[in-house]
Design a protein around this motif. Structure first.
Motif, PDB file in Angstrom:
ATOM      1  N   VAL A  54      39.470  55.130  43.010  1.00 50.01           N
ATOM      2  CA  VAL A  54      38.936  54.071  41.716  1.00 50.01           C
ATOM      3  C   VAL A  54      39.724  52.906  41.908  1.00 50.01           C
ATOM      4  O   VAL A  54      39.238  51.847  41.902  1.00 50.01           O
ATOM      5  CB  VAL A  54      39.146  54.830  40.500  1.00 50.01           C
ATOM      6  N   PRO A  93      44.218  42.466  40.181  1.00 50.28           N
ATOM      7  CA  PRO A  93      43.752  43.702  39.904  1.00 50.28           C
ATOM      8  C   PRO A  93      44.528  44.609  39.056  1.00 50.28           C
ATOM      9  O   PRO A  93      44.507  44.990  37.811  1.00 50.28           O
ATOM     10  CB  PRO A  93      43.261  44.468  41.192  1.00 50.28           C
ATOM     11  N   CYS A 146      34.958  49.015  36.897  1.00 46.54           N
ATOM     12  CA  CYS A 146      34.433  48.639  38.406  1.00 46.54           C
ATOM     13  C   CYS A 146      33.151  48.391  38.538  1.00 46.54           C
ATOM     14  O   CYS A 146      32.498  47.213  38.860  1.00 46.54           O
ATOM     15  CB  CYS A 146      34.931  49.626  39.439  1.00 46.54           C
ATOM     16  N   GLU A 168      31.248  44.930  39.409  1.00 46.28           N
ATOM     17  CA  GLU A 168      30.293  44.771  40.608  1.00 46.28           C
ATOM     18  C   GLU A 168      28.990  44.442  40.105  1.00 46.28           C
ATOM     19  O   GLU A 168      28.321  43.431  40.799  1.00 46.28           O
ATOM     20  CB  GLU A 168      29.837  46.092  41.042  1.00 46.28           C
ATOM     21  N   LEU A 227      37.212  44.885  45.039  1.00 47.39           N
ATOM     22  CA  LEU A 227      36.282  43.803  44.244  1.00 47.39           C
ATOM     23  C   LEU A 227      37.169  42.456  43.981  1.00 47.39           C
ATOM     24  O   LEU A 227      36.493  41.456  44.209  1.00 47.39           O
ATOM     25  CB  LEU A 227      36.154  44.438  42.934  1.00 47.39           C
ATOM     26  N   PHE A 228      38.366  42.576  43.627  1.00 49.87           N
ATOM     27  CA  PHE A 228      39.339  41.439  43.646  1.00 49.87           C
ATOM     28  C   PHE A 228      39.266  40.566  44.970  1.00 49.87           C
ATOM     29  O   PHE A 228      39.256  39.411  44.847  1.00 49.87           O
ATOM     30  CB  PHE A 228      40.352  41.522  42.863  1.00 49.87           C
ATOM     31  N   GLY A 254      41.725  36.855  38.216  1.00 50.41           N
ATOM     32  CA  GLY A 254      43.030  37.362  38.082  1.00 50.41           C
ATOM     33  C   GLY A 254      43.635  38.192  38.947  1.00 50.41           C
ATOM     34  O   GLY A 254      42.895  38.248  40.412  1.00 50.41           O
ATOM     35  N   ARG A 256      36.649  53.756  36.190  1.00 50.92           N
ATOM     36  CA  ARG A 256      35.323  53.589  37.204  1.00 50.92           C
ATOM     37  C   ARG A 256      34.341  52.672  36.495  1.00 50.92           C
ATOM     38  O   ARG A 256      33.675  51.838  37.123  1.00 50.92           O
ATOM     39  CB  ARG A 256      34.816  55.056  37.581  1.00 50.92           C
ATOM     40  N   ARG A 300      38.630  50.764  44.802  1.00 49.91           N
ATOM     41  CA  ARG A 300      37.306  50.111  44.696  1.00 49.91           C
ATOM     42  C   ARG A 300      37.610  49.057  43.826  1.00 49.91           C
ATOM     43  O   ARG A 300      37.092  48.007  44.111  1.00 49.91           O
ATOM     44  CB  ARG A 300      36.583  51.178  43.854  1.00 49.91           C
ATOM     45  N   ARG A 301      38.565  48.976  42.775  1.00 54.01           N
ATOM     46  CA  ARG A 301      38.832  47.681  41.882  1.00 54.01           C
ATOM     47  C   ARG A 301      39.551  46.603  42.854  1.00 54.01           C
ATOM     48  O   ARG A 301      39.159  45.641  42.662  1.00 54.01           O
ATOM     49  CB  ARG A 301      39.702  48.407  40.671  1.00 54.01           C
ATOM     50  N   LEU A 352      37.885  38.205  37.677  1.00 53.41           N
ATOM     51  CA  LEU A 352      38.062  38.442  39.077  1.00 53.41           C
ATOM     52  C   LEU A 352      38.975  37.522  39.549  1.00 53.41           C
ATOM     53  O   LEU A 352      39.562  37.840  40.576  1.00 53.41           O
ATOM     54  CB  LEU A 352      36.700  38.494  39.654  1.00 53.41           C
TER      55      LEU A 352
END
Lengths: 266, 60
Positions: B37, A266, A246, A250, B44-45, A264, A243, B40-41, A262
């Motif tokens: 989680v 996830p 993340c 952010e 973002l991407f 790449g 977390r 959420r990741r 980013l």
């Protein structure tokens, strides 16, 4: 320029050899170096959590004997006590990092505190839930407003308050500081929870483990409980690291290293 | 092994509802947290590949 070295103070491009020999305590306090380190650690902690959880559930549900007084209802202990420990422990860790962030103005510490709160709240909820399911067959009630249960409920509200306060403030650095003050004030609740069974009359039984006396429960019961506690511990570290990664992305997405990351997968 | 059969194991001496009610809810909570989680990741991407670095207030 934060160095106090007089040579580097007077000449702008002095050799960094003096700095090289110092131990870099704050090396991993930099988000850019912490991010990949956390990424490498997560699979290990996750694997440990799975292994310890499997071992703990095996010992707790297949090896540990039935309790003479409570029958098999006591097996809730293997989830309840570790969850309750984590709920208190994570709060102290959260308040610690929030405090470090407040004092040293370190971004990563504050982000770590923010990342801990949801996991802490979840374990608090689980401690209350499993406690309620344990209370019904053994005490005859789902809930009593006694010191232990009420202070644990207050802990849940402290976690919620911390998260709500941070979510309500747009500027992340201001949110960090406001949350830190709340977290630090709330720390007073943790010893109240822990000692509540000694300080007040309560239905709740005393501490499961004492440093001063020999264990009063069967060794397999104790082993199952400790394995589950370690499992929750490893799980928490893995989840919180994931977390905080993340949160890092952010908040710092405008930096070059975040943009590279980013781009790449996830 | 302390149980003589699966029925006895699932019955938990008559406390099955309480014991399994605890186990199942703990398992569900852990699974939900991990998936949140991960989600959420991934979000973002996805957001970065769509909008680049522009801060989207509606998704913040």
């Amino acid at each position: 320029m934060t160095t106090r070295d007089s040579d580097t103070y007077y000449s702008g491009n002095a050799s960094p050899s003096a700095a090289k020999h110092r131990i870099h305590w704050f090396h991993y306090a930099s988000p850019q170096t912490f991010y990949p380190l956390a990424g490498r650690l997560i699979p290990w902690f996750a694997a440990l959590a799975v292994l310890l959880g499997a071992a703990g559930m095996y010992v707790g549900f297949l090896v540990a004997p039935t309790d003479a007084q409570q029958g098999d209802a006591y097996r809730i202990i293997f989830l309840h006590v570790p969850a309750a420990w984590m709920s208190m422990f994570l709060y102290v860790v959260m308040a610690f990092w929030a405090g470090v962030g407040l004092v040293f103005n370190t971004r990563l510490s504050a982000m770590l505190a923010t990342a801990i709160a949801p996991t802490g709240a979840m374990f608090t909820f689980l401690a209350l839930w499993t406690g309620s399911l344990w209370g019904k067959p053994t005490w005859g009630t789902w809930w009593v407003w006694d010191a232990r249960l009420t202070s644990e409920l207050i802990l849940l509200f402290l976690y919620f308050g911390f998260m709500a306060l941070q979510a309500a403030i747009d500027d992340p650095r201001r949110a960090d500081r406001a949350g830190a003050v709340l977290a630090l004030v709330g720390v007073i609740n943790v010893p109240i929870i822990y000692f509540s069974v000694i300080w007040w009359n309560t239905l709740h039984q005393g501490a499961s483990i004492s440093m001063k006396s020999a264990p009063t429960m069967a060794m397999t019961m104790l082993l199952g409980m400790l394995l589950m506690a370690l499992c929750f511990w490893m799980y928490s570290i893995a989840t919180i690291l994931a977390r905080v990664r993340c949160i890092l992305l952010e908040r710092e997405r405008h930096t070059d290293w975040c943009m590279t990351e980013l781009r790449g997968t996830p | 092994m302390i149980w003589s059969g699966p029925e006895e194991f699932f019955a938990m001496g008559g406390y099955g509802l309480y014991v399994w009610g605890s186990v199942v809810v703990v398992a569900i909570a852990l699974v939900i947290e991990v998936s949140l989680v991960r989600q959420r990741r991934r979000a973002l991407f996805v957001q970065f590949s769509r909008n680049g670095n522009t801060h989207d207030e509606t998704q913040a």
